[in-house]
Design a protein around this motif. Structure first.
Motif, PDB file in Angstrom:
ATOM      1  N   VAL A 135       0.830  -1.205   0.000  1.00  0.00           N
ATOM      2  CA  VAL A 135       0.000   0.000   0.000  1.00  0.00           C
ATOM      3  C   VAL A 135       0.867   1.258   0.000  1.00  0.00           C
ATOM      4  O   VAL A 135       0.612   2.208  -0.738  1.00  0.00           O
ATOM      5  N   GLY A 136       1.912   1.258   0.817  1.00  0.00           N
ATOM      6  CA  GLY A 136       2.769   2.434   0.922  1.00  0.00           C
ATOM      7  C   GLY A 136       3.535   2.731  -0.350  1.00  0.00           C
ATOM      8  O   GLY A 136       3.507   3.853  -0.862  1.00  0.00           O
ATOM      9  N   VAL A 186      12.322   2.205  -0.926  1.00  0.00           N
ATOM     10  CA  VAL A 186      11.910   0.976  -0.247  1.00  0.00           C
ATOM     11  C   VAL A 186      10.880   1.307   0.822  1.00  0.00           C
ATOM     12  O   VAL A 186      11.077   2.213   1.642  1.00  0.00           O
ATOM     13  N   SER A 187       9.773   0.578   0.802  1.00  0.00           N
ATOM     14  CA  SER A 187       8.729   0.739   1.809  1.00  0.00           C
ATOM     15  C   SER A 187       8.762  -0.452   2.754  1.00  0.00           C
ATOM     16  O   SER A 187       8.875  -1.594   2.322  1.00  0.00           O
ATOM     17  N   GLN A 188       8.670  -0.163   4.062  1.00  0.00           N
ATOM     18  CA  GLN A 188       8.662  -1.209   5.071  1.00  0.00           C
ATOM     19  C   GLN A 188       7.543  -0.940   6.072  1.00  0.00           C
ATOM     20  O   GLN A 188       7.568   0.073   6.790  1.00  0.00           O
ATOM     21  N   GLY A 222      10.852   4.312   3.596  1.00  0.00           N
ATOM     22  CA  GLY A 222       9.682   4.936   4.182  1.00  0.00           C
ATOM     23  C   GLY A 222       8.803   3.918   4.878  1.00  0.00           C
ATOM     24  O   GLY A 222       8.819   2.734   4.538  1.00  0.00           O
ATOM     25  N   GLY A 223       8.049   4.398   5.856  1.00  0.00           N
ATOM     26  CA  GLY A 223       7.143   3.535   6.594  1.00  0.00           C
ATOM     27  C   GLY A 223       6.690   4.222   7.862  1.00  0.00           C
ATOM     28  O   GLY A 223       7.312   5.196   8.310  1.00  0.00           O
ATOM     29  N   PRO A 224       5.616   3.739   8.471  1.00  0.00           N
ATOM     30  CA  PRO A 224       5.036   4.426   9.630  1.00  0.00           C
ATOM     31  C   PRO A 224       5.847   4.334  10.909  1.00  0.00           C
ATOM     32  O   PRO A 224       5.622   5.110  11.831  1.00  0.00           O
ATOM     33  N   ASP A 237      19.952   7.707   2.563  1.00  0.00           N
ATOM     34  CA  ASP A 237      20.025   9.145   2.333  1.00  0.00           C
ATOM     35  C   ASP A 237      18.831   9.900   2.897  1.00  0.00           C
ATOM     36  O   ASP A 237      18.948  11.074   3.256  1.00  0.00           O
ATOM     37  N   ARG A 238      17.678   9.242   2.957  1.00  0.00           N
ATOM     38  CA  ARG A 238      16.485   9.926   3.461  1.00  0.00           C
ATOM     39  C   ARG A 238      15.492   8.909   3.997  1.00  0.00           C
ATOM     40  O   ARG A 238      15.366   7.805   3.461  1.00  0.00           O
ATOM     41  N   ILE A 239      14.778   9.292   5.043  1.00  0.00           N
ATOM     42  CA  ILE A 239      13.698   8.477   5.606  1.00  0.00           C
ATOM     43  C   ILE A 239      12.424   9.313   5.574  1.00  0.00           C
ATOM     44  O   ILE A 239      12.419  10.464   6.014  1.00  0.00           O
ATOM     45  N   PHE A 240      11.370   8.726   5.044  1.00  0.00           N
ATOM     46  CA  PHE A 240      10.066   9.384   5.043  1.00  0.00           C
ATOM     47  C   PHE A 240       9.118   8.618   5.963  1.00  0.00           C
ATOM     48  O   PHE A 240       9.050   7.394   5.911  1.00  0.00           O
ATOM     49  N   GLY A 241       8.378   9.355   6.780  1.00  0.00           N
ATOM     50  CA  GLY A 241       7.445   8.745   7.713  1.00  0.00           C
ATOM     51  C   GLY A 241       6.025   8.734   7.194  1.00  0.00           C
ATOM     52  O   GLY A 241       5.773   8.959   5.999  1.00  0.00           O
ATOM     53  N   ARG A 242       5.093   8.490   8.094  1.00  0.00           N
ATOM     54  CA  ARG A 242       3.689   8.405   7.715  1.00  0.00           C
ATOM     55  C   ARG A 242       3.210   9.752   7.157  1.00  0.00           C
ATOM     56  O   ARG A 242       3.684  10.816   7.552  1.00  0.00           O
TER      57      ARG A 242
END
Length: 265
Positions: A135-136, A186-188, A222-224, A237-242
């Motif tokens: 989904v992410g 990558v989504s986790q 990225g991931g919640p 290099d970067r992390i994206f949250g919810r």
């Protein structure tokens, strides 16, 4: 009550550097009321409810009021507890990752890539390990996007390869090599036993081993449940949250791969 606590109750800045100390808000300003939820591995009984209140007390909630209890399987009960805490939050000591690049529209992203990169920007995305929750990654990559915002497939100057779910790290590295990826997304979602952290470290180590620094794609996860301040620790290099949108990701790609590099040059 101290002067800091009185200031917190009224939302006034306190201390040097215009610090602001705040207290949780529940029914009235500054009452310190919070609500927490958790599961205990016990059947739903009055004794279990007492255990939930005891746990809340030990967490600093006093008084603690049980407002919801529900069995969620054989030998497990879910609880919601409401009560007062005495903790204050110093806003000057809150550290987060702020967006440090401009938010661009799809037309602006396409224009920058076409004018400055002079080729399509290649993006490879996947869910790695045993994570089957797409989904992410689909919300970011698929043209349908999320909440009315188009995904990266909509951007005509981006070449998007979505590998889907349960992709092994070697498969991801090989796909990135074949597609000459500028960025790997990558989504986790699965986080049991910190699987998302282990998978991310494995991925970043594999790319460092397989490719020299100058030819390595931008690594983005990225991931919640990610902590956005852990980029160095996880080797990405970067992390994206919810709540991340495709536009935020596209804007970051342009900033990291084109705009900031041009400025440094």
């Amino acid at each position: 009550m101290s002067s800091e606590e009185r200031s917190a109750l009224h939302g006034h800045p306190v201390g040097p550097g215009d610090k602001r100390v705040v207290r949780p808000y529940g029914d009235t300003s500054g009452d310190g009321m919070v609500q927490i939820s958790f599961t205990l591995p016990v059947p739903h009984t009055k004794r279990a409810e007492g255990a939930a209140v005891q746990l809340a007390n030990k967490m600093g909630m006093d008084p603690a009021m049980l407002v919801h209890a529900k069995p969620i399987g054989d030998g497990f009960t879910f609880f919601v507890v409401y009560g007062r805490v005495n903790h204050l939050v110093d806003m000057a000591e809150v550290h987060v990752v702020e967006r440090d690049y401009p938010l661009l529209g799809a037309k602006e992203v396409n224009a920058v890539v076409k004018q400055r990169l002079r080729r399509k920007l290649s993006v490879v995305g996947a869910c790695i390990g045993t994570d089957a929750h797409t989904v992410g990654i689909d919300a970011i990559l698929n043209v349908k996007g999320i909440a009315g915002e188009k995904g990266l497939e909509y951007y005509r100057e981006l070449k998007v390869t979505n590998l889907g779910a349960q992709v092994s790290v070697p498969e991801l590295v090989e796909a990135a090599r074949l597609e000459r990826a500028d960025a790997v997304l990558v989504s986790q979602v699965v986080t049991q036993r910190d699987a998302h952290l282990h998978n991310t470290r494995e991925m970043s180590a594999a790319f460092r081993e397989a490719m020299p620094a100058g030819r390595r794609p931008l690594l983005i996860v990225g991931g919640p449940r990610f902590d956005e301040t852990m980029t160095a620790e996880l080797g990405v290099d970067r992390i994206f949250g919810r709540g991340t949108t495709p536009g935020e990701v596209a804007s970051y790609l342009v900033h990291a791969l084109i705009t900031s590099r041009k400025q440094k040059a």
